[in-house]
Motif scaffolding. Structure first.
Motif, PDB file in Angstrom:
ATOM      1  N   SER A  90       0.824  -1.202   0.000  1.00 52.67           N
ATOM      2  CA  SER A  90       0.000   0.000   0.000  1.00 52.67           C
ATOM      3  C   SER A  90       0.863   1.258   0.000  1.00 52.67           C
ATOM      4  CB  SER A  90      -0.925  -0.013   1.219  1.00 52.67           C
ATOM      5  OG  SER A  90      -1.657   1.185   1.297  1.00 52.67           O
ATOM      6  N   LEU A  91       1.912   1.277   0.797  1.00 53.22           N
ATOM      7  CA  LEU A  91       2.817   2.430   0.835  1.00 53.22           C
ATOM      8  C   LEU A  91       3.458   2.660  -0.532  1.00 53.22           C
ATOM      9  CD1 LEU A  91       4.441   1.836   4.320  1.00 53.22           C
ATOM     10  CD2 LEU A  91       3.353   3.983   3.599  1.00 53.22           C
ATOM     11  N   CYS A  92       3.889   1.599  -1.179  1.00 46.91           N
ATOM     12  CA  CYS A  92       4.502   1.729  -2.506  1.00 46.91           C
ATOM     13  C   CYS A  92       3.483   2.220  -3.532  1.00 46.91           C
ATOM     14  CB  CYS A  92       5.120   0.395  -2.947  1.00 46.91           C
ATOM     15  SG  CYS A  92       6.568  -0.070  -1.992  1.00 46.91           S
ATOM     16  N   ASP A  93       2.268   1.679  -3.472  1.00 46.35           N
ATOM     17  CA  ASP A  93       1.212   2.112  -4.397  1.00 46.35           C
ATOM     18  C   ASP A  93       0.876   3.594  -4.192  1.00 46.35           C
ATOM     19  OD1 ASP A  93       1.110  -0.462  -5.401  1.00 46.35           O
ATOM     20  OD2 ASP A  93      -0.748  -1.000  -4.336  1.00 46.35           O
ATOM     21  N   GLN A  94       0.754   4.001  -2.936  1.00 42.27           N
ATOM     22  CA  GLN A  94       0.447   5.403  -2.640  1.00 42.27           C
ATOM     23  C   GLN A  94       1.549   6.321  -3.161  1.00 42.27           C
ATOM     24  OE1 GLN A  94       0.004   5.593   1.610  1.00 42.27           O
ATOM     25  NE2 GLN A  94      -1.848   4.344   1.604  1.00 42.27           N
ATOM     26  N   LEU A  95       2.790   5.930  -2.951  1.00 36.48           N
ATOM     27  CA  LEU A  95       3.906   6.761  -3.403  1.00 36.48           C
ATOM     28  C   LEU A  95       3.937   6.838  -4.925  1.00 36.48           C
ATOM     29  CD1 LEU A  95       6.234   8.491  -2.389  1.00 36.48           C
ATOM     30  CD2 LEU A  95       7.697   6.473  -2.535  1.00 36.48           C
ATOM     31  N   GLN A  96       3.606   5.742  -5.604  1.00 38.46           N
ATOM     32  CA  GLN A  96       3.551   5.751  -7.066  1.00 38.46           C
ATOM     33  C   GLN A  96       2.458   6.693  -7.556  1.00 38.46           C
ATOM     34  OE1 GLN A  96       5.719   4.095  -9.402  1.00 38.46           O
ATOM     35  NE2 GLN A  96       4.700   5.715 -10.543  1.00 38.46           N
ATOM     36  N   LEU A 119       2.280  13.831   0.758  1.00 33.28           N
ATOM     37  CA  LEU A 119       3.646  13.338   0.961  1.00 33.28           C
ATOM     38  C   LEU A 119       4.017  13.338   2.443  1.00 33.28           C
ATOM     39  CD1 LEU A 119       5.559  14.836  -2.069  1.00 33.28           C
ATOM     40  CD2 LEU A 119       5.478  12.420  -1.414  1.00 33.28           C
ATOM     41  N   ALA A 120       3.617  14.368   3.156  1.00 33.97           N
ATOM     42  CA  ALA A 120       3.888  14.412   4.598  1.00 33.97           C
ATOM     43  C   ALA A 120       3.151  13.280   5.309  1.00 33.97           C
ATOM     44  CB  ALA A 120       3.486  15.773   5.167  1.00 33.97           C
ATOM     45  N   ASP A 121       1.889  13.056   4.939  1.00 36.58           N
ATOM     46  CA  ASP A 121       1.115  11.962   5.534  1.00 36.58           C
ATOM     47  C   ASP A 121       1.734  10.609   5.183  1.00 36.58           C
ATOM     48  OD1 ASP A 121      -0.637  13.886   6.512  1.00 36.58           O
ATOM     49  OD2 ASP A 121      -2.188  13.493   5.002  1.00 36.58           O
ATOM     50  N   TRP A 122       2.160  10.456   3.932  1.00 38.54           N
ATOM     51  CA  TRP A 122       2.789   9.209   3.501  1.00 38.54           C
ATOM     52  C   TRP A 122       4.064   8.957   4.313  1.00 38.54           C
ATOM     53  CZ3 TRP A 122       7.589   8.038   1.707  1.00 38.54           C
ATOM     54  CH2 TRP A 122       7.766   6.731   1.239  1.00 38.54           C
ATOM     55  N   SER A 123       4.860   9.982   4.489  1.00 41.73           N
ATOM     56  CA  SER A 123       6.105   9.861   5.252  1.00 41.73           C
ATOM     57  C   SER A 123       5.828   9.435   6.695  1.00 41.73           C
ATOM     58  CB  SER A 123       6.852  11.197   5.216  1.00 41.73           C
ATOM     59  OG  SER A 123       8.039  11.130   5.949  1.00 41.73           O
ATOM     60  N   GLU A 124       4.791  10.003   7.279  1.00 40.41           N
ATOM     61  CA  GLU A 124       4.411   9.627   8.648  1.00 40.41           C
ATOM     62  C   GLU A 124       3.908   8.188   8.690  1.00 40.41           C
ATOM     63  OE1 GLU A 124       3.879   9.636  12.667  1.00 40.41           O
ATOM     64  OE2 GLU A 124       5.028  11.040  11.435  1.00 40.41           O
ATOM     65  N   HIS A 125       3.162   7.784   7.692  1.00 35.98           N
ATOM     66  CA  HIS A 125       2.670   6.400   7.610  1.00 35.98           C
ATOM     67  C   HIS A 125       3.852   5.424   7.507  1.00 35.98           C
ATOM     68  CE1 HIS A 125      -0.175   3.380   5.382  1.00 35.98           C
ATOM     69  NE2 HIS A 125       0.190   2.938   6.541  1.00 35.98           N
ATOM     70  N   LEU A 126       4.848   5.777   6.701  1.00 40.36           N
ATOM     71  CA  LEU A 126       6.043   4.940   6.582  1.00 40.36           C
ATOM     72  C   LEU A 126       6.773   4.851   7.918  1.00 40.36           C
ATOM     73  CD1 LEU A 126       8.064   3.298   4.850  1.00 40.36           C
ATOM     74  CD2 LEU A 126       9.222   5.487   4.378  1.00 40.36           C
ATOM     75  N   ARG A 127       6.894   5.969   8.601  1.00 37.58           N
ATOM     76  CA  ARG A 127       7.570   5.978   9.913  1.00 37.58           C
ATOM     77  C   ARG A 127       6.836   5.062  10.893  1.00 37.58           C
ATOM     78  NH1 ARG A 127       7.606   8.075  14.809  1.00 37.58           N
ATOM     79  NH2 ARG A 127       5.651   9.180  14.615  1.00 37.58           N
ATOM     80  N   THR A 128       5.522   5.164  10.926  1.00 35.21           N
ATOM     81  CA  THR A 128       4.716   4.322  11.810  1.00 35.21           C
ATOM     82  C   THR A 128       4.867   2.847  11.439  1.00 35.21           C
ATOM     83  OG1 THR A 128       3.137   6.120  12.095  1.00 35.21           O
ATOM     84  CG2 THR A 128       2.365   3.918  12.647  1.00 35.21           C
TER      85      THR A 128
END
Length: 149
Positions: A90-96, A119-128
């Motif tokens: 999901s993270l990879c799909d969102q970033l794409q 992008l900020a939300d995605w970065s936080e999701h990756l950190r979590t």
């Protein structure tokens, strides 16, 4: 396969993790800057580098990496490991999706605030996600299975 892809395929998990850390720091810096065409180009470059780094890093963690060992030590963690893998996809799909919009956005300034927030939300999701994964690994390896004095 481009020379950049060949290079990324030869990086170790540690090198990929270090590169991810640097790229995420760069991303935070660029997100704080003014939204203009130069900013869009930097965001696109960082996102493209993350798209080459993160899937490879996830692959090394899961396929023959330490997540395989987690399952060997604690097979009952299978559902949790599978959830992490689904989240990775999901993270990879969102970033794409964000990357696609960054590269096709004709009026970046009009959509910049929303893209930057994503992008900020995605970065936080990756950190979590990374914290959750680290906790699972720690729980498995630090699990006290008993033993008396």
């Amino acid at each position: 396969m481009s020379p950049a892809e060949v290079h990324f395929n030869h990086l170790s998990l540690q090198q990929l993790s270090e590169l991810e850390y640097i790229l995420l720091g760069d991303l935070r810096d660029v997100l704080d800057e003014e939204s203009n065409e130069q900013n869009r180009k930097w965001l696109s470059a960082i996102v493209e580098a993350l798209l080459r780094t993160i899937p490879r890093e996830f692959d090394l963690r899961c396929n023959g990496g330490y997540m395989q060992e987690v399952l060997l030590v604690r097979p009952e963690a299978d559902a949790e490991v599978q959830n992490l893998r689904n989240e990775q996809r999901s993270l990879c799909d969102q970033l794409q999706e964000i990357s696609d919009r960054l590269s096709t956005s004709r009026s970046f300034q009009k959509h910049a605030l929303a893209l930057k927030q994503e992008l900020a939300d995605w970065s936080e999701h990756l950190r979590t996600h990374n914290i959750h994964e680290e906790r699972l690994v720690q729980d498995v390896y630090l699990l006290d299975i008993g033993g008396g004095d």
